[in-house]
Scaffold this active site. Sequence first.
Site, mmCIF file in Angstrom:
data_model
loop_
_atom_site.group_PDB
_atom_site.id
_atom_site.type_symbol
_atom_site.label_atom_id
_atom_site.label_comp_id
_atom_site.label_asym_id
_atom_site.label_seq_id
_atom_site.Cartn_x
_atom_site.Cartn_y
_atom_site.Cartn_z
ATOM 1 N N ARG A 1 -7.357 3.022 10.606
ATOM 2 C CA ARG A 1 -7.006 1.634 10.865
ATOM 3 C C ARG A 1 -8.037 0.961 11.756
ATOM 4 N NH1 ARG A 1 -1.219 2.007 9.621
ATOM 5 N NH2 ARG A 1 -0.248 -0.026 9.774
ATOM 6 N N ARG B 1 1.235 -7.338 14.213
ATOM 7 C CA ARG B 1 0.599 -6.378 13.291
ATOM 8 C C ARG B 1 -0.448 -7.078 12.425
ATOM 9 N NH1 ARG B 1 5.551 -4.580 10.317
ATOM 10 N NH2 ARG B 1 4.308 -3.137 9.112
ATOM 11 N N ARG C 1 12.310 -6.890 3.069
ATOM 12 C CA ARG C 1 12.227 -5.434 3.017
ATOM 13 C C ARG C 1 13.377 -4.751 3.777
ATOM 14 N NH1 ARG C 1 6.434 -2.588 3.981
ATOM 15 N NH2 ARG C 1 6.686 -2.926 6.213
ATOM 16 N N LYS D 1 0.823 -1.222 0.000
ATOM 17 C CA LYS D 1 0.000 0.000 0.000
ATOM 18 C C LYS D 1 0.852 1.266 0.000
ATOM 19 C CE LYS D 1 -1.144 -0.254 4.898
ATOM 20 N NZ LYS D 1 -0.005 0.526 5.404
ATOM 21 N N ARG E 1 13.126 -2.621 9.352
ATOM 22 C CA ARG E 1 12.302 -1.971 10.372
ATOM 23 C C ARG E 1 12.145 -2.908 11.561
ATOM 24 N NH1 ARG E 1 7.052 0.309 7.244
ATOM 25 N NH2 ARG E 1 6.076 -0.415 9.159
HETATM 26 P P1 AMP Z 1 2.773 1.536 8.673
HETATM 27 O O1 AMP Z 1 3.983 2.250 8.174
HETATM 28 O O2 AMP Z 1 1.497 2.026 8.071
HETATM 29 O O3 AMP Z 1 2.909 0.036 8.607
HETATM 30 O O4 AMP Z 1 2.652 1.906 10.232
HETATM 31 C C1 AMP Z 1 3.670 1.537 11.140
HETATM 32 C C2 AMP Z 1 3.132 1.583 12.563
HETATM 33 O O5 AMP Z 1 2.732 2.923 12.900
HETATM 34 C C3 AMP Z 1 1.907 0.738 12.821
HETATM 35 O O6 AMP Z 1 2.203 -0.633 13.058
HETATM 36 C C4 AMP Z 1 1.337 1.422 14.069
HETATM 37 O O7 AMP Z 1 2.101 1.096 15.220
HETATM 38 C C5 AMP Z 1 1.583 2.892 13.747
HETATM 39 N N1 AMP Z 1 0.444 3.465 12.993
HETATM 40 C C6 AMP Z 1 0.424 3.852 11.694
HETATM 41 N N2 AMP Z 1 -0.788 4.310 11.339
HETATM 42 C C7 AMP Z 1 -1.570 4.187 12.446
HETATM 43 C C8 AMP Z 1 -2.932 4.467 12.702
HETATM 44 N N3 AMP Z 1 -3.759 4.924 11.753
HETATM 45 N N4 AMP Z 1 -3.394 4.239 13.964
HETATM 46 C C9 AMP Z 1 -2.586 3.779 14.935
HETATM 47 N N5 AMP Z 1 -1.300 3.467 14.749
HETATM 48 C C10 AMP Z 1 -0.780 3.665 13.511
#
Ligand code: AMP
Length: 215
Positions: free
Chosen positions: A88, A167, A122, A13, A156
Site C-alpha cells: 500500500r 482511507r 456494503r 479489488k 464495517r
Molecule cells: P482492506 O480490507 O484492504 O480495505 O484493509 C482494511 C484496513 O486494514 C486498511 O484500511 C488498513 O487500516 C489495514 N491494512 C490493510 N492492508 C494494509 C497494508 N498493506 N498496510 C497497512 N495497513 C493495511
Amino acid sequence: MKIIFIGMPGSGKGTQSELVAKRYGIPHISTGDIFRENISAGTPLGKKADKLIKSGKLVPDSITNRIVAKRISDPDCMKGFILDGYPRNRNQAEFLEKHSKIDVVVLINLDDETARKRIRGRYNCPNCGRNYNIFTGPIPKKDSLCDSCGSALVQRKDDEESSFWHRMEIYHRITEPLVRYYREKGTLIEVNGNQPVPDVQKELIKKLGTTIFSK
Ligand code: AMP
C-alpha cells in the site's frame, strides 16, 4: 503466477482478486482480512490494529511486512499467490521486491463518488463472513439478514463516512503513486472497475491471459 491488486476502497479489488485466485487455484492473501481475523480473535496483533483500522489509518509497515513475508513463504504459495491490499506504499513495495518476484500488478480503476456509493451499500455477515451490497449485489433476500446463516448483517466500522474519506485520502496520497512505480516496471495492467462484477472479471481474465502468454 504472483499477482498484486491495487484499487481504492470500494473498487472491487477484494471480489475480483478472490475470483482470480479461485480460477488459478492459488491462495488469496488479503492483509485487511488477516487484520480483521486477528481483531475478532482478540490477538495482540488484533488489539494493535483495531483502533488504526477503525479510523481508516494504515497499520505500521514493520507489522504488515512481517505478516506478509511469513505468509508468502508458506508451502501453498510456492505456485503463486494473490496479494489483495498489499503493498500500500513505496516502502512495502520495496520490501516485497526483496522477498518475491511479482509477475503482474492489477489496477482496478474507479472514481471516488462511485466508490463512495458502493461502500455505503456494503454489508457483511459477522458470523460466516459473507459479503453483500444493496446497490451492486448480491442483495440479501431478507432485509439485513444473511442468506446463509440468518445473522444480522453489519457495516464495517471503517466504511463509515469519516473513516472512508480518510482511507480515500490515504489511497490517493500514499498508495496511488505505486501505479506509476509499477507502470514504469512494465508489470501493470488496468481494468475498468465501473462495470458489473462479471464484466470486470471478463476484462481482467482476458488481460491477464495476454500478459501471462507474452511472458
Ligand atoms: P482492506 O480490507 O484492504 O480495505 O484493509 C482494511 C484496513 O486494514 C486498511 O484500511 C488498513 O487500516 C489495514 N491494512 C490493510 N492492508 C494494509 C497494508 N498493506 N498496510 C497497512 N495497513 C493495511
